[in-house]
Design a protein around this motif. Structure first.
Motif, short mmCIF file in Angstrom:
data_model
loop_
_atom_site.label_atom_id
_atom_site.label_comp_id
_atom_site.label_asym_id
_atom_site.label_seq_id
_atom_site.Cartn_x
_atom_site.Cartn_y
_atom_site.Cartn_z
N LEU A 118 0.86 -1.18 0.00
CA LEU A 118 0.00 0.00 0.00
C LEU A 118 0.90 1.23 0.00
O LEU A 118 1.13 1.86 1.03
N SER A 119 1.42 1.57 -1.16
CA SER A 119 2.37 2.67 -1.26
C SER A 119 2.50 3.12 -2.70
O SER A 119 2.02 2.45 -3.63
N GLY A 120 3.13 4.25 -2.88
CA GLY A 120 3.41 4.77 -4.21
C GLY A 120 2.44 5.85 -4.64
O GLY A 120 1.29 5.90 -4.20
N PRO A 121 2.89 6.76 -5.52
CA PRO A 121 2.05 7.87 -5.98
C PRO A 121 0.75 7.41 -6.64
O PRO A 121 -0.30 8.03 -6.44
N ALA A 122 0.81 6.35 -7.45
CA ALA A 122 -0.40 5.90 -8.14
C ALA A 122 -1.43 5.39 -7.14
O ALA A 122 -2.64 5.66 -7.28
N TYR A 123 -0.97 4.69 -6.12
CA TYR A 123 -1.89 4.19 -5.10
C TYR A 123 -2.52 5.35 -4.33
O TYR A 123 -3.73 5.37 -4.08
N VAL A 143 -10.18 -10.18 3.79
CA VAL A 143 -9.00 -9.90 4.62
C VAL A 143 -7.74 -10.21 3.82
O VAL A 143 -7.63 -11.27 3.20
N HIS A 144 -6.78 -9.27 3.85
CA HIS A 144 -5.52 -9.45 3.12
C HIS A 144 -4.36 -8.94 3.96
O HIS A 144 -4.50 -7.93 4.68
N ARG A 145 -3.23 -9.60 3.83
CA ARG A 145 -2.00 -9.10 4.46
C ARG A 145 -1.43 -8.00 3.58
O ARG A 145 -1.31 -8.16 2.36
N VAL A 146 -1.10 -6.84 4.20
CA VAL A 146 -0.62 -5.69 3.43
C VAL A 146 0.69 -5.20 4.02
O VAL A 146 1.04 -5.49 5.17
N LEU A 147 1.42 -4.44 3.20
CA LEU A 147 2.72 -3.91 3.58
C LEU A 147 2.71 -2.39 3.43
O LEU A 147 2.39 -1.87 2.36
N PHE A 148 3.05 -1.68 4.52
CA PHE A 148 3.12 -0.22 4.49
C PHE A 148 4.54 0.23 4.20
O PHE A 148 5.49 -0.54 4.36
N PRO A 149 4.73 1.48 3.78
CA PRO A 149 6.07 1.98 3.45
C PRO A 149 7.07 1.85 4.58
O PRO A 149 8.27 1.70 4.34
N SER A 150 6.61 1.92 5.81
CA SER A 150 7.52 1.82 6.96
C SER A 150 8.04 0.40 7.18
O SER A 150 8.91 0.18 8.01
N ARG A 200 8.53 -2.21 14.34
CA ARG A 200 8.47 -1.23 13.24
C ARG A 200 7.40 -0.17 13.43
O ARG A 200 7.49 0.91 12.83
N ALA A 201 6.39 -0.43 14.22
CA ALA A 201 5.26 0.50 14.30
C ALA A 201 5.38 1.48 15.46
O ALA A 201 4.86 2.59 15.38
N SER A 202 6.03 1.09 16.55
CA SER A 202 6.14 1.98 17.70
C SER A 202 7.32 2.92 17.50
O SER A 202 8.36 2.80 18.14
N ILE A 203 7.13 3.86 16.58
CA ILE A 203 8.26 4.69 16.16
C ILE A 203 8.39 5.97 16.97
O ILE A 203 9.43 6.60 16.95
N MET A 204 7.33 6.40 17.66
CA MET A 204 7.45 7.61 18.46
C MET A 204 8.37 7.32 19.64
O MET A 204 8.13 6.38 20.39
N TRP A 263 3.14 20.78 13.27
CA TRP A 263 3.10 19.84 14.40
C TRP A 263 2.21 18.65 14.08
O TRP A 263 2.39 17.57 14.64
N GLY A 264 1.26 18.81 13.17
CA GLY A 264 0.43 17.69 12.78
C GLY A 264 1.19 16.57 12.11
O GLY A 264 0.71 15.44 12.01
N LYS A 265 2.39 16.85 11.63
CA LYS A 265 3.18 15.83 10.94
C LYS A 265 3.75 14.78 11.88
O LYS A 265 4.29 13.77 11.42
N VAL A 266 3.64 15.00 13.20
CA VAL A 266 4.22 14.03 14.13
C VAL A 266 3.48 12.70 14.11
O VAL A 266 3.99 11.71 14.66
N VAL A 267 2.30 12.63 13.49
CA VAL A 267 1.60 11.35 13.41
C VAL A 267 2.06 10.53 12.21
O VAL A 267 1.67 9.37 12.07
N ALA A 268 2.86 11.11 11.32
CA ALA A 268 3.37 10.38 10.15
C ALA A 268 4.60 9.56 10.55
O ALA A 268 5.46 10.05 11.29
N PRO A 269 4.69 8.31 10.07
CA PRO A 269 5.82 7.46 10.45
C PRO A 269 7.16 8.02 9.98
O PRO A 269 7.33 8.32 8.80
N VAL A 270 8.09 8.20 10.89
CA VAL A 270 9.47 8.59 10.59
C VAL A 270 10.36 7.67 11.42
O VAL A 270 10.50 7.86 12.63
#
Length: 421
Positions: free
Chosen positions: A11-16, A33-40, A76-80, A174-181
């Motif tokens: 689930l990534s990319g400009p077209a998506y 139900v499907h297994r999916v992969l995020f950019p992170s 991988r998900a608990s990035i904060m 400050w709203g960007k802090v919810v985006a995965p980094v």
């Protein structure tokens, strides 16, 4: 013929991000139900059909507390980072009953339909003031910068009792802090600086509202001072209000306008028949929701989910956008139909985590779209549709800019609000 999909589905990319609906249609056809992969790098189980989504959102086996996540998810998900994760991530979206029930009860009255309706004249004033300040027709204007990013925050400040001297110092970034980094991302230092700045701002809000005043923020501070909320819960709830309470409406204004620009006949009809605005907003929410995906849910033990075995602690996410385009629930779902029956979409979720700010969001959307269409003659895109910058957010949809043109100066404010406004 069986639908072939990769495992996991990326689930990534400009077209998506520009148009995820063809992929969602293939996923619905292949199963719920499907297994999916995020950019992170996070993998999750995505629920796509309407019936399965509705059942999942109300499934008592699925919890929201991050403590339920397993080590694979947490890696991988608990990035904060700490200490911010512990201090800012115990808000409503990450709570289960009975704590969720107690915390939600503290905020629901502020967003009740009767209160929102009482504020409608003030919200209309805010929208009109922003339109008054728009540049005159001719040159392109970014409607995100000049309207969509400002109106929801000003409306939220009115509702929660954020005084002007503090509202004027809130930084939208400050709203960007919810985006995965992630920890190895070169943008990590800037991300952590944003987190620290937001924490300092929240501390100022708490100190200011402890000094008195009306509104939700003052009541939350009082609830902490009487022991009803911990300090982490107080800070997290303010964090959620400031970050999640406005950005989705900003994004929904953009997705709604893009949909109308792509369907000029619907735009002109809505301009000519403002009484259609309430039902049109419901259809626009269904057609392209800013809440594309829900946040994480977890099973406490391995279990079947709509025929798929899901391990305990793996993240389960519902695609609200995919559910809202399910042909088994909505005939001809890829058509924008302003006459469609309203109120059955899942744009605000379902069950105990149904968005508590739904009434406010609906009012903001009706006022925003009604004001823009009524007062800006010839409102249209000023750049190719294909080049619109869709936000790269994992869970949300919207454009980071929306260049438009309109013909001449805005029409004068109406003497009284139009029907549906």
């Amino acid at each position: 013929m069986a639908v072939s999909l990769p495992d996991p589905v990326p689930l990534s990319g400009p077209a998506y991000k520009r148009d995820p609906y063809p992929l969602y249609a293939r996923m619905r056809e292949a199963g719920p139900v499907h297994r999916v992969l995020f950019p992170s790098g996070v993998t999750a189980w995505l629920v796509t059909g309407y019936a399965a989504a509705q059942r999942t959102l109300a499934d008592p086996r699925l919890g929201k507390n991050h403590a339920l996540g397993n080590d694979r998810w947490r890696a991988r998900a608990s990035i904060m980072p700490e200490p911010q994760h512990s201090r800012l991530q115990v808000h409503l979206l990450h709570q289960d009953a009975p704590r969720h029930t107690v915390m939600r009860r503290l905020i629901t009255d502020a967003f009740a339909p009767r209160r929102v309706e009482a504020l409608r004249p003030r919200l209309q004033e805010l929208a009109d003031a922003l339109v008054d300040a728009l540049p005159a027709g001719g040159e392109p204007v970014d409607l995100v910068e000049h309207f969509a990013a400002r109106f929801p925050f000003r409306a939220l400040a009115e509702v929660i009792g954020l005084p002007p001297h503090l509202a004027g110092r809130f930084r939208r970034e400050w709203g960007k802090v919810v985006a995965p980094v992630g920890p190895d991302d070169p943008g990590r230092p800037a991300y952590e600086a944003l987190l620290r700045g937001l924490e300092e701002y929240i501390a100022e809000v708490v100190a200011d509202r402890r000094g008195g005043g009306d509104g939700l923020l003052a009541r939350l501070v009082a609830a902490h001072d009487t022991g009803e909320l911990t300090r982490a819960e107080l800070d997290s709830m303010i964090f959620q209000l400031l970050v999640a309470g406005q950005e989705p409406v900003t994004n929904q204004i953009t997705t709604a306008l893009v949909a109308l620009f792509r369907h000029p006949e619907a735009l002109e009809r809505l301009r000519a028949e403002p009484r259609l605005m309430p039902s049109a907003v419901e259809e626009l929410l269904r057609y392209d929701s800013a809440f594309e995906l829900t946040t994480w849910r977890f099973l406490a033990e391995d279990a079947e989910l709509h025929g798929t075995r899901v391990p305990a602690g793996d993240s389960v996410i519902v695609s609200l956008c995919a559910a809202n385009r399910d042909p088994e629930r909505f005939p001809d779902p890829d058509t924008l139909d302003l006459d469609r029956d309203r109120g059955s979409h899942l744009a605000f979720g379902h069950g105990v985590h149904y968005c508590p700010g739904a009434a406010l969001a609906r009012a903001e959307l009706r006022i925003a779209l009604g004001t823009l269409l009524t007062r800006l003659p010839g409102l249209r895109l000023a750049a190719p549709d294909a080049g619109l910058p869709w936000i790269p957010a994992v869970l949300g949809r919207g454009t980071s800019a929306l260049p438009v043109r309109h013909d001449g100066c805005p029409y004068a404010r109406p003497s009284s609000p139009g029907e549906g406004r």
